[in-house]
Structures are given as C-alpha cells and as structure tokens.
Design an enzyme around this catalytic site. Structure first.
Site, PDB file in Angstrom:
ATOM      1  N   LYS A   1     -18.056  10.030 -79.749  1.00  0.00           N
ATOM      2  CA  LYS A   1     -16.973   9.035 -79.651  1.00  0.00           C
ATOM      3  C   LYS A   1     -17.298   7.848 -78.744  1.00  0.00           C
ATOM      4  O   LYS A   1     -16.870   6.728 -78.994  1.00  0.00           O
ATOM      5  CB  LYS A   1     -15.686   9.713 -79.161  1.00  0.00           C
ATOM      6  CG  LYS A   1     -15.041  10.581 -80.221  1.00  0.00           C
ATOM      7  CD  LYS A   1     -13.806  11.294 -79.712  1.00  0.00           C
ATOM      8  CE  LYS A   1     -13.259  12.188 -80.823  1.00  0.00           C
ATOM      9  NZ  LYS A   1     -12.111  12.994 -80.388  1.00  0.00           N
TER      10      LYS A   1
ATOM     11  N   ASP B   1      -6.749   9.160 -81.030  1.00  0.00           N
ATOM     12  CA  ASP B   1      -6.508  10.302 -80.128  1.00  0.00           C
ATOM     13  C   ASP B   1      -5.422   9.952 -79.109  1.00  0.00           C
ATOM     14  O   ASP B   1      -4.712  10.836 -78.618  1.00  0.00           O
ATOM     15  CB  ASP B   1      -7.783  10.670 -79.352  1.00  0.00           C
ATOM     16  CG  ASP B   1      -8.769  11.464 -80.193  1.00  0.00           C
ATOM     17  OD1 ASP B   1      -8.361  12.044 -81.217  1.00  0.00           O
ATOM     18  OD2 ASP B   1      -9.966  11.489 -79.818  1.00  0.00           O
TER      19      ASP B   1
HETATM   20  P1  NDP Z   1     -17.566  15.266 -75.365  1.00  0.00           P
HETATM   21  O1  NDP Z   1     -18.819  15.876 -75.889  1.00  0.00           O
HETATM   22  O2  NDP Z   1     -17.448  13.800 -75.300  1.00  0.00           O
HETATM   23  O3  NDP Z   1     -17.238  15.862 -73.892  1.00  0.00           O
HETATM   24  C1  NDP Z   1     -17.350  17.235 -73.621  1.00  0.00           C
HETATM   25  C2  NDP Z   1     -16.741  17.551 -72.253  1.00  0.00           C
HETATM   26  O4  NDP Z   1     -16.797  18.972 -72.028  1.00  0.00           O
HETATM   27  C3  NDP Z   1     -17.488  16.913 -71.091  1.00  0.00           C
HETATM   28  O5  NDP Z   1     -16.578  16.629 -70.051  1.00  0.00           O
HETATM   29  C4  NDP Z   1     -18.460  18.026 -70.676  1.00  0.00           C
HETATM   30  O6  NDP Z   1     -18.884  17.942 -69.330  1.00  0.00           O
HETATM   31  C5  NDP Z   1     -17.552  19.221 -70.822  1.00  0.00           C
HETATM   32  N1  NDP Z   1     -18.315  20.464 -70.978  1.00  0.00           N
HETATM   33  C6  NDP Z   1     -18.915  20.913 -72.105  1.00  0.00           C
HETATM   34  N2  NDP Z   1     -19.482  22.111 -71.878  1.00  0.00           N
HETATM   35  C7  NDP Z   1     -19.245  22.409 -70.578  1.00  0.00           C
HETATM   36  C8  NDP Z   1     -19.565  23.545 -69.739  1.00  0.00           C
HETATM   37  N3  NDP Z   1     -20.264  24.581 -70.211  1.00  0.00           N
HETATM   38  N4  NDP Z   1     -19.134  23.526 -68.456  1.00  0.00           N
HETATM   39  C9  NDP Z   1     -18.413  22.478 -67.984  1.00  0.00           C
HETATM   40  N5  NDP Z   1     -18.082  21.390 -68.725  1.00  0.00           N
HETATM   41  C10 NDP Z   1     -18.487  21.370 -70.008  1.00  0.00           C
HETATM   42  O7  NDP Z   1     -16.420  15.882 -76.287  1.00  0.00           O
HETATM   43  P2  NDP Z   1     -14.929  15.336 -76.521  1.00  0.00           P
HETATM   44  O8  NDP Z   1     -14.419  14.736 -75.263  1.00  0.00           O
HETATM   45  O9  NDP Z   1     -14.879  14.570 -77.767  1.00  0.00           O
HETATM   46  O10 NDP Z   1     -14.151  16.727 -76.778  1.00  0.00           O
HETATM   47  C11 NDP Z   1     -13.884  17.611 -75.696  1.00  0.00           C
HETATM   48  C12 NDP Z   1     -12.962  18.726 -76.176  1.00  0.00           C
HETATM   49  O11 NDP Z   1     -11.688  18.205 -76.558  1.00  0.00           O
HETATM   50  C13 NDP Z   1     -13.523  19.449 -77.396  1.00  0.00           C
HETATM   51  O12 NDP Z   1     -13.241  20.819 -77.260  1.00  0.00           O
HETATM   52  C14 NDP Z   1     -12.732  18.865 -78.523  1.00  0.00           C
HETATM   53  O13 NDP Z   1     -12.617  19.808 -79.542  1.00  0.00           O
HETATM   54  C15 NDP Z   1     -11.379  18.581 -77.893  1.00  0.00           C
HETATM   55  N6  NDP Z   1     -10.658  17.472 -78.537  1.00  0.00           N
HETATM   56  C16 NDP Z   1      -9.542  17.771 -79.292  1.00  0.00           C
HETATM   57  C17 NDP Z   1      -8.812  16.776 -79.887  1.00  0.00           C
HETATM   58  C18 NDP Z   1      -7.585  17.116 -80.681  1.00  0.00           C
HETATM   59  O14 NDP Z   1      -7.139  16.299 -81.478  1.00  0.00           O
HETATM   60  N7  NDP Z   1      -6.986  18.263 -80.480  1.00  0.00           N
HETATM   61  C19 NDP Z   1      -9.202  15.356 -79.771  1.00  0.00           C
HETATM   62  C20 NDP Z   1     -10.370  15.144 -78.936  1.00  0.00           C
HETATM   63  C21 NDP Z   1     -11.061  16.185 -78.371  1.00  0.00           C
HETATM   64  P3  NDP Z   1     -20.269  17.172 -68.952  1.00  0.00           P
HETATM   65  O15 NDP Z   1     -19.955  15.696 -69.056  1.00  0.00           O
HETATM   66  O16 NDP Z   1     -20.540  17.611 -67.571  1.00  0.00           O
HETATM   67  O17 NDP Z   1     -21.289  17.611 -69.977  1.00  0.00           O
END
Ligand code: NDP
Length: 304
Positions: A66, A102
C-alpha cells in the site's frame, strides 16, 4: 468488452474481496471480472504499469504494497496523499488515481465499536504499515488528541509520525518503542486499542499479553478473524471488534469508485460471510476460522 479489476498483493490467495466484488459486479450488471494478482515487491512496478491498458477499470492494493505503490500512480486523492498509502486505484484515461478507502472503512468500524459511548480522544495503535496509516488519518480527522503508535521497527513508526507532521500539528502523535511495560503504561491512559499489525494473521499469537489489557477498553483488530488479542480482551471485559466491517466498507467504497454506482452492501456482506464460512482467506490475507460472521464481541460486524 469485459473489464478487469485486479487485487495486487503478496499473498492474495483465495481472497474474500474477490467473492464480494464479483457478486457486486454481477448483481449491478457491471461487465467486469475481479482477478487476484500475487506479485512480490519486485514485480509491483510492472503490474501497476499494466493497469494503464484499456482493459482495466482499476485495482485494489493490499499487504504489503500500500505504501510502495504511492509513487507509481499519477495522482493521489486527498486521503491517498494524507495517508501516504493507496488501497484502491481508478483510471482517468490511461492515468492512474490512488485512493485510500481503508479510511472510510476504519471510520465506519470505529463508529460502530464506540456505539452510544462518547468518542474517546486517546488511542494506541500497534503497527505502522499501510493499514495503520489509514487508522491514524481516521483518528486525526475524528478529532483525537493523543495517539501513540507502537511498532516492532521503531523507525517505521517514526516515519509515520513524520509523514503526518502537519495534519497532526494540533494534537499529540507519538511513536514509542515496542516494550510491553511501555504499552501497559500507555494502556492505563487510553480507552481505545487498535491492532494494525499482522500478528494473529497466520498464527494464534497476540501482539500483547492478555494480563495487561484493562477491563474497560475498546479494542479493534484490523484482522478479519477472532484473534487471540480479541479473545483475551473480551475475557478481560473489554468491548471488541474484528476487521470485517472495515473490509466490507473499504470494498463498498472501492466498488463505487470503479463503477459510479452505489454498492450492494447487503449482498457484499452476505458473500463475505459465505466465503468466510467456506474457509476462504481474505484479500488482506487473514486466515478465516470457523467463527460466526459477527466476529468477536460487539457483534456489530455482521449487521450491516
Ligand atoms: P504492512 O505489511 O504494511 O504492515 C504490517 C505491520 O505488521 C507492520 O507494522 C509490521 O511491523 C507488523 N508486523 C508484522 N509481523 C510482525 C511481527 N511478527 N511482530 C511485530 N510486528 C509485526 O501491512 P498492512 O498495514 O497493510 O496490514 C496490516 C494488518 O492489517 C494485516 O493483518 C491486514 O490484514 C490488516 N488490514 C485489514 C484491513 C481491513 O479492511 N480489515 C485493511 C488494512 C489492513 P514492522 O514494520 O516492524 O515490520
């Protein structure tokens, strides 16, 4: 000619968005096909360039692209620019326009979660990715006065805070290091906790331990599932909601942007529930278990 709309992410297997969008196209007589494109980051520029051909009505963009897609479109809407994240692309001829639906999805979910209570003014967000950016912008425009963002990699949360510098000038938006003791201290000062990490997506883990969750919290997990976080929070006496309603409303807004027609919300909700009951994974990659369509807690998710 049948137009194409694609979901670009990595992974995108068995998307729930596919089920709700295709049903909506069919029901509204829109001659379009919704396709899944699983594209790693390295293939993203090529995938976005392909959208310029006349075949395409637009696209959805999901985890983890995104933010990366922002410089690849020709114009950003106010929400696309404000968040620095794009989840929906429309066309102006061959030009690509980046939107962020979103934000409206999140605000609908937040309103439902808060219900008749007074809208809180302080919030904690776990995560600093594309989803978190929509949440932060939603909270800023809702008039929140203090928002704290925790992220595993602190620099990403700091980047987020910097991005919102101007629009958050009137309030306190802070990045904090991910230490449970700091999260616990902050939870004591807030009413709203939002999980925008993908922790709980593919495994039954929670970003925070159940013991630090206070009883009177409002908890929204963007993941479309009854996660461990939501179960723990509910057990602690908090009011909880999963990501279904946000998913539905971001999808409905995208449908309207592509087609110019109102979205058949009830049908889309039905298709989401069906796909979920069938064990399909969502567009956002959330695993879907044998959980009622209402999701967790407040039960609000199933009622739109
Ligand atoms: P991104 O890939 O942009 O971000 C992922 C986030 O999760 C980052 O903050 C990352 O931290 C963190 N993260 C991932 N794995 C770990 C871990 N093992 N430990 C700690 N932190 C972790 O994804 P999005 O922001 O697009 O999506 C994030 C979540 O939100 C997803 O689960 C997605 O499904 C959900 N979502 C749902 C929506 C809905 O309509 N219901 C809309 C948008 C998102 P770091 O930066 O440190 O890697």
């Amino acid at each position: 000619m049948t137009k194409r709309v694609v979901l670009i992410g990595h992974p995108v297997a068995h998307s729930l968005s596919g089920a709700m969008q295709q049903a909506a196209f069919d029901a509204q007589g829109v001659d379009a096909k919704y396709e899944m494109w699983d594209r790693p980051s390295i293939e993203l520029p090529e995938a976005i360039a392909e959208l310029r051909s006349d075949d395409f009505l637009g696209a959805n963009v999901t985890i983890p692209h995104k933010e990366r897609v922002v410089p690849m479109v020709d114009r950003l809407t106010e929400e696309g620019a404000a968040t620095g994240a794009v989840n929906t692309i429309t066309k102006e001829g061959k030009r690509l326009v980046g939107h962020n639906t979103d934000v409206v999805g999140f605000k609908t979910a937040l309103d439902r979660l808060v219900g008749k209570q007074k809208m809180p003014r302080h919030a904690i967000i776990l995560g600093a990715g594309g989803g978190a950016r929509a949440v932060v912008y939603g909270l800023i425009t809702e008039g929140f006065q203090r928002v704290v963002v925790f992220n595993r990699h602190l620099h990403r949360a700091e980047g987020l805070v910097k991005h919102f510098g101007k629009s958050a000038a009137h309030m306190e938006l802070r990045a904090m290091p991910w230490h449970e003791s700091i999260i616990e201290a902050e939870l004591g000062k807030t009413k709203l906790l939002i999980n925008a990490t993908s922790i709980g997506l593919a495994s039954d883990e929670s970003p925070v331990s159940g013991e630090i969750i206070p009883a009177d919290l409002l908890v929204l997990d963007l993941i479309y599932n009854r996660t461990r976080l939501l179960r723990d929070a509910e057990a602690a006496g908090s009011t909880v909601m999963d990501g279904e309603l946000m998913l539905l409303h971001q999808g409905a807004a995208a449908f309207t942007l592509w087609t110019g027609q109102p979205a058949p919300l009830e049908l889309m909700q039905e298709k989401l529930a069906e796909a979920r009951a069938g064990g399909v994974r969502s567009a956002e990659g959330e695993p879907v278990g044998a959980v009622s369509a209402a999701g967790a807690g407040s039960g609000a998710a199933g009622s739109d």
